[in-house]
Design a protein around this motif. Sequence first.
Motif, PDB file in Angstrom:
ATOM      1  N   UNK A 191       0.907  -1.065  -0.181  1.00  0.00           N
ATOM      2  CA  UNK A 191      -0.360   0.016  -0.183  1.00  0.00           C
ATOM      3  C   UNK A 191       0.977   1.234   0.020  1.00  0.00           C
ATOM      4  N   UNK A 192       1.899   1.219   0.859  1.00  0.00           N
ATOM      5  CA  UNK A 192       2.631   2.410   0.957  1.00  0.00           C
ATOM      6  C   UNK A 192       3.507   2.729  -0.397  1.00  0.00           C
ATOM      7  N   UNK A 193       3.970   1.505  -1.174  1.00  0.00           N
ATOM      8  CA  UNK A 193       4.663   1.621  -2.372  1.00  0.00           C
ATOM      9  C   UNK A 193       3.943   2.308  -3.285  1.00  0.00           C
ATOM     10  N   UNK A 194       2.510   1.665  -3.492  1.00  0.00           N
ATOM     11  CA  UNK A 194       1.768   2.304  -4.573  1.00  0.00           C
ATOM     12  C   UNK A 194       1.487   3.649  -4.300  1.00  0.00           C
ATOM     13  N   UNK A 195       1.367   4.018  -3.155  1.00  0.00           N
ATOM     14  CA  UNK A 195       1.105   5.441  -2.684  1.00  0.00           C
ATOM     15  C   UNK A 195       2.190   6.359  -3.154  1.00  0.00           C
ATOM     16  N   UNK A 196       3.528   5.833  -2.939  1.00  0.00           N
ATOM     17  CA  UNK A 196       4.452   6.688  -3.316  1.00  0.00           C
ATOM     18  C   UNK A 196       5.065   6.730  -4.826  1.00  0.00           C
ATOM     19  N   UNK A 197       4.470   5.726  -5.737  1.00  0.00           N
ATOM     20  CA  UNK A 197       4.848   5.925  -6.917  1.00  0.00           C
ATOM     21  C   UNK A 197       3.635   6.374  -7.779  1.00  0.00           C
ATOM     22  N   UNK A 198       3.879   6.903  -9.066  1.00  0.00           N
ATOM     23  CA  UNK A 198       2.753   7.346  -9.857  1.00  0.00           C
ATOM     24  C   UNK A 198       2.644   6.131 -10.817  1.00  0.00           C
ATOM     25  N   UNK A 199       1.768   5.159 -10.666  1.00  0.00           N
ATOM     26  CA  UNK A 199       1.828   4.062 -11.511  1.00  0.00           C
ATOM     27  C   UNK A 199       0.331   4.269 -12.472  1.00  0.00           C
ATOM     28  N   UNK A 200       0.384   3.558 -13.748  1.00  0.00           N
ATOM     29  CA  UNK A 200      -0.642   3.286 -14.503  1.00  0.00           C
ATOM     30  C   UNK A 200      -1.154   1.711 -14.360  1.00  0.00           C
ATOM     31  N   UNK A 201      -0.580   0.893 -13.968  1.00  0.00           N
ATOM     32  CA  UNK A 201      -1.041  -0.321 -13.994  1.00  0.00           C
ATOM     33  C   UNK A 201      -0.297  -1.229 -12.939  1.00  0.00           C
ATOM     34  N   UNK A 202      -0.878  -2.319 -12.257  1.00  0.00           N
ATOM     35  CA  UNK A 202      -0.606  -3.347 -11.292  1.00  0.00           C
ATOM     36  C   UNK A 202      -0.698  -4.462 -11.902  1.00  0.00           C
ATOM     37  N   UNK A 203       0.303  -5.478 -12.255  1.00  0.00           N
ATOM     38  CA  UNK A 203       0.218  -6.798 -12.431  1.00  0.00           C
ATOM     39  C   UNK A 203       0.432  -7.631 -11.289  1.00  0.00           C
ATOM     40  N   UNK A 204      -0.444  -8.553 -11.062  1.00  0.00           N
ATOM     41  CA  UNK A 204      -0.494  -9.320  -9.717  1.00  0.00           C
ATOM     42  C   UNK A 204       0.011 -10.943 -10.345  1.00  0.00           C
ATOM     43  N   UNK A 205       1.048 -11.225  -9.710  1.00  0.00           N
ATOM     44  CA  UNK A 205       1.894 -12.445 -10.110  1.00  0.00           C
ATOM     45  C   UNK A 205       1.950 -13.413  -8.814  1.00  0.00           C
ATOM     46  N   UNK A 206       0.998 -13.195  -7.826  1.00  0.00           N
ATOM     47  CA  UNK A 206       0.996 -14.011  -6.812  1.00  0.00           C
ATOM     48  C   UNK A 206      -0.512 -14.293  -6.389  1.00  0.00           C
ATOM     49  N   UNK A 207      -0.526 -15.517  -5.558  1.00  0.00           N
ATOM     50  CA  UNK A 207      -1.800 -15.604  -5.160  1.00  0.00           C
ATOM     51  C   UNK A 207      -1.904 -15.481  -3.339  1.00  0.00           C
ATOM     52  N   UNK A 208      -0.987 -14.983  -2.986  1.00  0.00           N
ATOM     53  CA  UNK A 208      -0.793 -14.534  -1.605  1.00  0.00           C
ATOM     54  C   UNK A 208      -2.118 -14.059  -0.970  1.00  0.00           C
ATOM     55  N   UNK A 209      -2.603 -14.376  -0.054  1.00  0.00           N
ATOM     56  CA  UNK A 209      -3.846 -14.094   0.447  1.00  0.00           C
ATOM     57  C   UNK A 209      -3.494 -12.540   1.296  1.00  0.00           C
ATOM     58  N   UNK A 210      -2.509 -12.395   1.759  1.00  0.00           N
ATOM     59  CA  UNK A 210      -2.272 -11.360   2.444  1.00  0.00           C
ATOM     60  C   UNK A 210      -2.370  -9.899   1.743  1.00  0.00           C
ATOM     61  N   UNK A 211      -2.172 -10.079   0.311  1.00  0.00           N
ATOM     62  CA  UNK A 211      -2.279  -8.681  -0.436  1.00  0.00           C
ATOM     63  C   UNK A 211      -3.645  -8.496  -1.241  1.00  0.00           C
ATOM     64  N   UNK A 212      -4.799  -9.671  -0.908  1.00  0.00           N
ATOM     65  CA  UNK A 212      -5.880  -9.583  -1.681  1.00  0.00           C
ATOM     66  C   UNK A 212      -6.741  -8.672  -1.277  1.00  0.00           C
ATOM     67  N   UNK A 213      -6.914  -8.157  -0.045  1.00  0.00           N
ATOM     68  CA  UNK A 213      -7.703  -7.050   0.475  1.00  0.00           C
ATOM     69  C   UNK A 213      -6.985  -5.686  -0.146  1.00  0.00           C
ATOM     70  N   UNK A 214      -5.799  -5.613   0.059  1.00  0.00           N
ATOM     71  CA  UNK A 214      -5.267  -4.541  -0.391  1.00  0.00           C
ATOM     72  C   UNK A 214      -5.162  -4.310  -1.850  1.00  0.00           C
ATOM     73  N   UNK A 215      -5.121  -5.099  -2.464  1.00  0.00           N
ATOM     74  CA  UNK A 215      -5.333  -4.998  -4.217  1.00  0.00           C
ATOM     75  C   UNK A 215      -6.876  -4.617  -4.389  1.00  0.00           C
ATOM     76  N   UNK A 216      -7.738  -5.130  -3.472  1.00  0.00           N
ATOM     77  CA  UNK A 216      -9.069  -4.922  -3.884  1.00  0.00           C
ATOM     78  C   UNK A 216      -9.263  -3.311  -3.566  1.00  0.00           C
ATOM     79  N   UNK A 217      -8.907  -2.745  -2.630  1.00  0.00           N
ATOM     80  CA  UNK A 217      -9.035  -1.461  -2.147  1.00  0.00           C
ATOM     81  C   UNK A 217      -8.242  -0.625  -3.128  1.00  0.00           C
TER      82      UNK A 217
END
Length: 239
Positions: A191-217
Amino acid sequence: MPFRRLVSARIYLLSLAEAGIVTACYIAATFFFFPIDASIYLQYENGGQHIALVALTFVVATYLFDFYKQIHVRSPLVLTLQLAHLIGIMLIIQAAFSYIDRELIPSQPVVLMGSALSLVALIGWRIFARPALWNSMGGHRVLMVGWGAAAELLAEAFRDQPALGMELVGYVGDEPGPPEVPLLGDLSDLRRIVADLHLDRIIVSTDDRRVLRTLFDIRSSGMNVQSAGDIYEAIFGRV
């Protein structure tokens, strides 16, 4: 915007500009050979339609040989040969149209001079203008979440195919990645890294449940979040 449409829209825009260059060259050839009657020919004697058909044959030829996807020129000699090949295809198609009906194409002097002018103009466009315009559009900044086989193939595609217009800024994950791709932090810092970067797209290459909620938000906030599998299929045309 879906990946396929995003990339295609940028490439097609530049390719349409090339069709405009071919059109301009044929119009210039028309005025050269018929300086007095050129306007009448173009407006009232179907001259505009004839030249539009020529431009259409160019667009079809570039599509058939995937030439429209090539952005950066690696060899001027290869580029010249490729363009000469395309112009030759155009001439063959126009010859076929002429065999059907001679009224479908411009006069022979206009065809020959227009093709020669197109070859010269397109060489200059491909070497100087097209790459500069592409670079001015800027690459879409991409963050990879997790790392795996699909992520590695996508990173290679982004690096080796500039026409994709993707700039991989790094990845977030607990897995070791290649040294040329920066590791920006672990999954807990997403969450912190996404807030610091000016991104156009995020590509998910993991099924780790820890980040599912964060990615949804993150996706709910408007960020384009897609799976590596979907992007892989869009680029390589296979699952």
